[in-house]
Design a protein around this motif. Sequence first.
Motif, PDB file in Angstrom:
ATOM      1  N   THR A 122      69.264  73.244  26.430  1.00  0.00           N
ATOM      2  CA  THR A 122      69.217  74.615  26.687  1.00  0.00           C
ATOM      3  C   THR A 122      70.612  74.961  27.665  1.00  0.00           C
ATOM      4  N   ARG A 123      71.062  73.958  28.283  1.00  0.00           N
ATOM      5  CA  ARG A 123      72.240  74.327  29.220  1.00  0.00           C
ATOM      6  C   ARG A 123      73.529  74.277  28.406  1.00  0.00           C
ATOM      7  N   THR A 124      73.562  73.484  27.212  1.00  0.00           N
ATOM      8  CA  THR A 124      74.835  73.209  26.535  1.00  0.00           C
ATOM      9  C   THR A 124      74.962  73.346  25.153  1.00  0.00           C
ATOM     10  N   GLY A 125      73.744  73.289  24.466  1.00  0.00           N
ATOM     11  CA  GLY A 125      73.810  73.117  23.065  1.00  0.00           C
ATOM     12  C   GLY A 125      74.043  71.967  22.283  1.00  0.00           C
TER      13      GLY A 125
ATOM     14  N   ALA B 187      95.281  69.473  27.125  1.00  0.00           N
ATOM     15  CA  ALA B 187      93.780  69.128  27.042  1.00  0.00           C
ATOM     16  C   ALA B 187      93.069  69.607  25.991  1.00  0.00           C
ATOM     17  N   CYS B 188      92.018  70.499  26.079  1.00  0.00           N
ATOM     18  CA  CYS B 188      91.279  71.198  24.974  1.00  0.00           C
ATOM     19  C   CYS B 188      92.151  72.181  24.214  1.00  0.00           C
ATOM     20  N   SER B 189      93.130  72.542  24.835  1.00  0.00           N
ATOM     21  CA  SER B 189      94.112  73.480  24.157  1.00  0.00           C
ATOM     22  C   SER B 189      95.061  72.785  23.075  1.00  0.00           C
TER      23      SER B 189
ATOM     24  N   ASP C 278      77.399  59.574  35.833  1.00  0.00           N
ATOM     25  CA  ASP C 278      77.450  60.841  36.291  1.00  0.00           C
ATOM     26  C   ASP C 278      76.740  61.930  35.321  1.00  0.00           C
ATOM     27  N   ARG C 279      75.544  62.400  35.721  1.00  0.00           N
ATOM     28  CA  ARG C 279      74.974  63.111  34.677  1.00  0.00           C
ATOM     29  C   ARG C 279      75.469  64.455  34.494  1.00  0.00           C
ATOM     30  N   SER C 280      76.123  64.798  35.473  1.00  0.00           N
ATOM     31  CA  SER C 280      76.735  66.310  35.443  1.00  0.00           C
ATOM     32  C   SER C 280      77.833  66.450  34.277  1.00  0.00           C
TER      33      SER C 280
ATOM     34  N   CYS D 204      78.594  63.181  31.940  1.00  0.00           N
ATOM     35  CA  CYS D 204      78.554  62.229  30.844  1.00  0.00           C
ATOM     36  C   CYS D 204      77.859  62.974  29.500  1.00  0.00           C
ATOM     37  N   VAL D 205      76.797  63.733  29.851  1.00  0.00           N
ATOM     38  CA  VAL D 205      76.320  64.608  28.733  1.00  0.00           C
ATOM     39  C   VAL D 205      77.095  65.378  27.740  1.00  0.00           C
ATOM     40  N   LEU D 206      78.249  65.694  28.336  1.00  0.00           N
ATOM     41  CA  LEU D 206      79.174  66.803  27.469  1.00  0.00           C
ATOM     42  C   LEU D 206      79.996  66.197  26.458  1.00  0.00           C
ATOM     43  N   PHE D 207      80.743  64.995  26.629  1.00  0.00           N
ATOM     44  CA  PHE D 207      81.789  64.593  26.008  1.00  0.00           C
ATOM     45  C   PHE D 207      81.542  63.863  24.702  1.00  0.00           C
TER      46      PHE D 207
ATOM     47  N   LYS E 193      86.526  64.373  36.223  1.00  0.00           N
ATOM     48  CA  LYS E 193      85.676  64.981  37.403  1.00  0.00           C
ATOM     49  C   LYS E 193      85.705  66.801  37.126  1.00  0.00           C
ATOM     50  N   MET E 194      84.790  67.313  37.135  1.00  0.00           N
ATOM     51  CA  MET E 194      84.679  68.645  36.798  1.00  0.00           C
ATOM     52  C   MET E 194      83.777  69.438  37.676  1.00  0.00           C
ATOM     53  N   LYS E 195      84.346  70.809  37.893  1.00  0.00           N
ATOM     54  CA  LYS E 195      83.327  71.854  38.576  1.00  0.00           C
ATOM     55  C   LYS E 195      82.808  72.747  37.670  1.00  0.00           C
ATOM     56  N   GLY E 196      81.624  72.420  36.842  1.00  0.00           N
ATOM     57  CA  GLY E 196      81.182  72.869  35.877  1.00  0.00           C
ATOM     58  C   GLY E 196      80.931  74.450  35.911  1.00  0.00           C
ATOM     59  N   ASN E 197      80.307  74.715  37.051  1.00  0.00           N
ATOM     60  CA  ASN E 197      79.762  76.074  37.393  1.00  0.00           C
ATOM     61  C   ASN E 197      81.103  76.991  37.305  1.00  0.00           C
ATOM     62  N   GLU E 198      82.046  76.926  38.088  1.00  0.00           N
ATOM     63  CA  GLU E 198      83.329  77.583  38.414  1.00  0.00           C
ATOM     64  C   GLU E 198      83.934  77.731  36.962  1.00  0.00           C
ATOM     65  N   LEU E 199      84.190  76.543  36.494  1.00  0.00           N
ATOM     66  CA  LEU E 199      84.872  76.423  35.190  1.00  0.00           C
ATOM     67  C   LEU E 199      84.258  77.509  33.910  1.00  0.00           C
ATOM     68  N   PHE E 200      82.844  77.399  33.964  1.00  0.00           N
ATOM     69  CA  PHE E 200      82.062  78.254  33.085  1.00  0.00           C
ATOM     70  C   PHE E 200      82.527  79.740  33.047  1.00  0.00           C
ATOM     71  N   ARG E 201      82.633  80.267  34.307  1.00  0.00           N
ATOM     72  CA  ARG E 201      82.880  81.343  34.666  1.00  0.00           C
ATOM     73  C   ARG E 201      84.320  81.936  34.096  1.00  0.00           C
TER      74      ARG E 201
ATOM     75  N   GLN F 122      84.774  73.927  21.402  1.00  0.00           N
ATOM     76  CA  GLN F 122      83.359  73.457  21.552  1.00  0.00           C
ATOM     77  C   GLN F 122      82.906  72.784  22.677  1.00  0.00           C
ATOM     78  N   ALA F 123      82.793  73.622  23.813  1.00  0.00           N
ATOM     79  CA  ALA F 123      82.591  72.914  25.319  1.00  0.00           C
ATOM     80  C   ALA F 123      80.831  73.221  25.484  1.00  0.00           C
ATOM     81  N   ASN F 124      80.457  74.561  25.040  1.00  0.00           N
ATOM     82  CA  ASN F 124      79.280  74.893  25.751  1.00  0.00           C
ATOM     83  C   ASN F 124      78.831  76.217  24.710  1.00  0.00           C
ATOM     84  N   LYS F 125      77.425  75.827  24.330  1.00  0.00           N
ATOM     85  CA  LYS F 125      77.140  76.895  23.454  1.00  0.00           C
ATOM     86  C   LYS F 125      77.039  78.442  24.150  1.00  0.00           C
TER      87      LYS F 125
ATOM     88  N   PHE G  89      90.387  76.874  25.661  1.00  0.00           N
ATOM     89  CA  PHE G  89      90.688  76.477  26.991  1.00  0.00           C
ATOM     90  C   PHE G  89      90.437  75.040  27.218  1.00  0.00           C
ATOM     91  N   GLY G  90      90.874  74.811  28.229  1.00  0.00           N
ATOM     92  CA  GLY G  90      90.655  73.280  28.791  1.00  0.00           C
ATOM     93  C   GLY G  90      91.363  73.249  30.433  1.00  0.00           C
ATOM     94  N   GLY G  91      91.362  71.704  30.732  1.00  0.00           N
ATOM     95  CA  GLY G  91      91.682  71.400  31.953  1.00  0.00           C
ATOM     96  C   GLY G  91      93.084  71.723  32.113  1.00  0.00           C
TER      97      GLY G  91
HETATM   98  N1  COA Z   1      70.570  66.661  33.313  1.00  0.00           N
HETATM   99  C1  COA Z   1      69.725  67.345  34.370  1.00  0.00           C
HETATM  100  N2  COA Z   1      70.134  67.765  35.296  1.00  0.00           N
HETATM  101  C2  COA Z   1      71.383  68.409  35.519  1.00  0.00           C
HETATM  102  C3  COA Z   1      72.321  67.665  34.792  1.00  0.00           C
HETATM  103  C4  COA Z   1      71.853  66.760  33.548  1.00  0.00           C
HETATM  104  N3  COA Z   1      72.825  66.261  32.669  1.00  0.00           N
HETATM  105  N4  COA Z   1      73.656  68.011  34.945  1.00  0.00           N
HETATM  106  C5  COA Z   1      73.479  68.577  36.214  1.00  0.00           C
HETATM  107  N5  COA Z   1      72.134  68.944  36.315  1.00  0.00           N
HETATM  108  C6  COA Z   1      71.371  69.550  37.534  1.00  0.00           C
HETATM  109  C7  COA Z   1      72.327  69.769  38.781  1.00  0.00           C
HETATM  110  O1  COA Z   1      72.297  68.941  39.700  1.00  0.00           O
HETATM  111  C8  COA Z   1      71.778  70.967  39.368  1.00  0.00           C
HETATM  112  O2  COA Z   1      70.571  70.789  40.135  1.00  0.00           O
HETATM  113  P1  COA Z   1      70.126  71.077  41.653  1.00  0.00           P
HETATM  114  O3  COA Z   1      69.997  72.749  41.087  1.00  0.00           O
HETATM  115  O4  COA Z   1      69.097  70.541  41.864  1.00  0.00           O
HETATM  116  O5  COA Z   1      71.443  71.082  42.419  1.00  0.00           O
HETATM  117  C9  COA Z   1      71.221  71.805  38.146  1.00  0.00           C
HETATM  118  O6  COA Z   1      71.169  70.964  37.149  1.00  0.00           O
HETATM  119  C10 COA Z   1      72.040  73.056  37.753  1.00  0.00           C
HETATM  120  O7  COA Z   1      73.386  72.428  37.956  1.00  0.00           O
HETATM  121  P2  COA Z   1      74.460  73.347  37.578  1.00  0.00           P
HETATM  122  O8  COA Z   1      75.951  72.597  37.691  1.00  0.00           O
HETATM  123  O9  COA Z   1      74.316  74.662  38.060  1.00  0.00           O
HETATM  124  O10 COA Z   1      74.240  73.673  35.731  1.00  0.00           O
HETATM  125  P3  COA Z   1      74.834  74.803  34.789  1.00  0.00           P
HETATM  126  O11 COA Z   1      73.988  75.750  34.372  1.00  0.00           O
HETATM  127  O12 COA Z   1      76.260  75.226  35.499  1.00  0.00           O
HETATM  128  O13 COA Z   1      75.275  73.567  33.700  1.00  0.00           O
HETATM  129  C11 COA Z   1      77.492  72.649  32.770  1.00  0.00           C
HETATM  130  C12 COA Z   1      76.288  72.921  33.891  1.00  0.00           C
HETATM  131  C13 COA Z   1      78.179  71.711  33.108  1.00  0.00           C
HETATM  132  C14 COA Z   1      76.537  72.333  31.289  1.00  0.00           C
HETATM  133  C15 COA Z   1      77.980  74.228  32.820  1.00  0.00           C
HETATM  134  O14 COA Z   1      78.372  74.562  34.144  1.00  0.00           O
HETATM  135  C16 COA Z   1      79.360  74.167  31.848  1.00  0.00           C
HETATM  136  O15 COA Z   1      79.093  73.892  30.491  1.00  0.00           O
HETATM  137  N6  COA Z   1      80.388  74.187  32.454  1.00  0.00           N
HETATM  138  C17 COA Z   1      81.733  74.461  31.806  1.00  0.00           C
HETATM  139  C18 COA Z   1      82.036  73.152  31.545  1.00  0.00           C
HETATM  140  C19 COA Z   1      82.989  72.986  30.541  1.00  0.00           C
HETATM  141  O16 COA Z   1      83.272  73.790  29.723  1.00  0.00           O
HETATM  142  N7  COA Z   1      83.990  71.975  30.590  1.00  0.00           N
HETATM  143  C20 COA Z   1      84.839  71.592  29.604  1.00  0.00           C
HETATM  144  C21 COA Z   1      86.090  72.471  29.732  1.00  0.00           C
HETATM  145  S1  COA Z   1      87.009  72.255  28.467  1.00  0.00           S
END
Ligand code: COA
Length: 325
Positions: free
Chosen positions: A36-39, A111-113, A150-152, A154-157, A213-221, A252-255, A310-312
Amino acid sequence: MKPVKIVGLGKYLPPKKLTNSDLEKMVDTSDEWITTRTGIKERRIAEDMPSSELAYRASQQALKNAGLGADDLDLIIVASITPDNFFPSTACRLQSLLKARKAAAFDISAACSGFVYGLTCAWQMIGAGLYKNVLVVGSEVLSSVTDWQDRSTCVLFGDGAGAAVLTEATKKSFLSSHLGADGSRAALLNIPAGGSRMPASQQTVDDKLHCIKMKGNELFRVAVRVMVDAAKISLSKAGLKPEDLDMLVPHQANKRIIDAVVKSLKIKDKVYFNLSRYGNMSSASCAVALCEAYQESKIKKGDIVVLDTFGGGLVWGSCVIKWAL
Ligand code: COA
């Protein structure tokens, strides 16, 4: 400027799949959260294979599809944030694997570009008459720089490679490109250690500072805004509007990011997705997506295709192509 077109595409995805349920056994996550958060549903892992090997397989396919041999190549450009080494470049390693004896070779770090940056360089160099046939590859082994605890992140790449062969054409196919960067936002997505800023030490290894290392939330916006702007600017440079586009091939970073871009550009259904199968493969994402969109006949001759990334860095890049294959 001479007209330039893409004449062959290729891809390589390593066979090993890592599914969301596999990840459930490694970190505190769930298939439901990741989906649901990434697709993303699964990603590929290159076991004991460096980026050059993935690039080699994708390039062989692209050359075959182009009807060219490695000896025909004048230049090889590899985009990667996971190069085999700092030096020699991965492009040099690929040149050796392909036995592309007369080709010059260099890497791009965008990076991703990276793939769109590479295509733009190749287009301009062929257009200027410097080279005739250029191979551009996006190749990544992101599993080698992923913190698997790092679950924030490792699920992405995932790992993979995509390649394109460009050559002189008779009609214009590359219509425009828009590249950009904002180095002040480097902290949003990076690998902190291992370079001259923070050389490798026992401490950097212990602190996992060689991992992404990533600040996912800020990056998303930022990502949504930057991708929408880049697509609009590249289209307007080509004298076109979003409604003229036939297929958007985005990074293809996030649906949810892609959905927001599609909504803002008002181009419902004119978008290609494959990230559910591969996750974010950085420079390889757009390259593999372009290859698959074409292989699946989602792109046909005469279509207006927009690559949008877009990318780092931060970096972004968009390219408008009137499809000629
Ligand atoms: N499984 C379960 N929970 C997780 C998790 C995971 N893999 N990763 C993070 N969480 C938790 C967080 O700890 C947080 O918990 P809390 O509310 O108790 O603190 C909660 O989920 C929400 O975290 P948040 O970071 O706000 O989620 P999000 O909706 O922003 O989604 C990303 C996270 C990374 C999917 C999203 O921010 C994103 O895709 N950002 C862009 C990243 C990107 O494009 N990167 C590549 C650029 S090229």
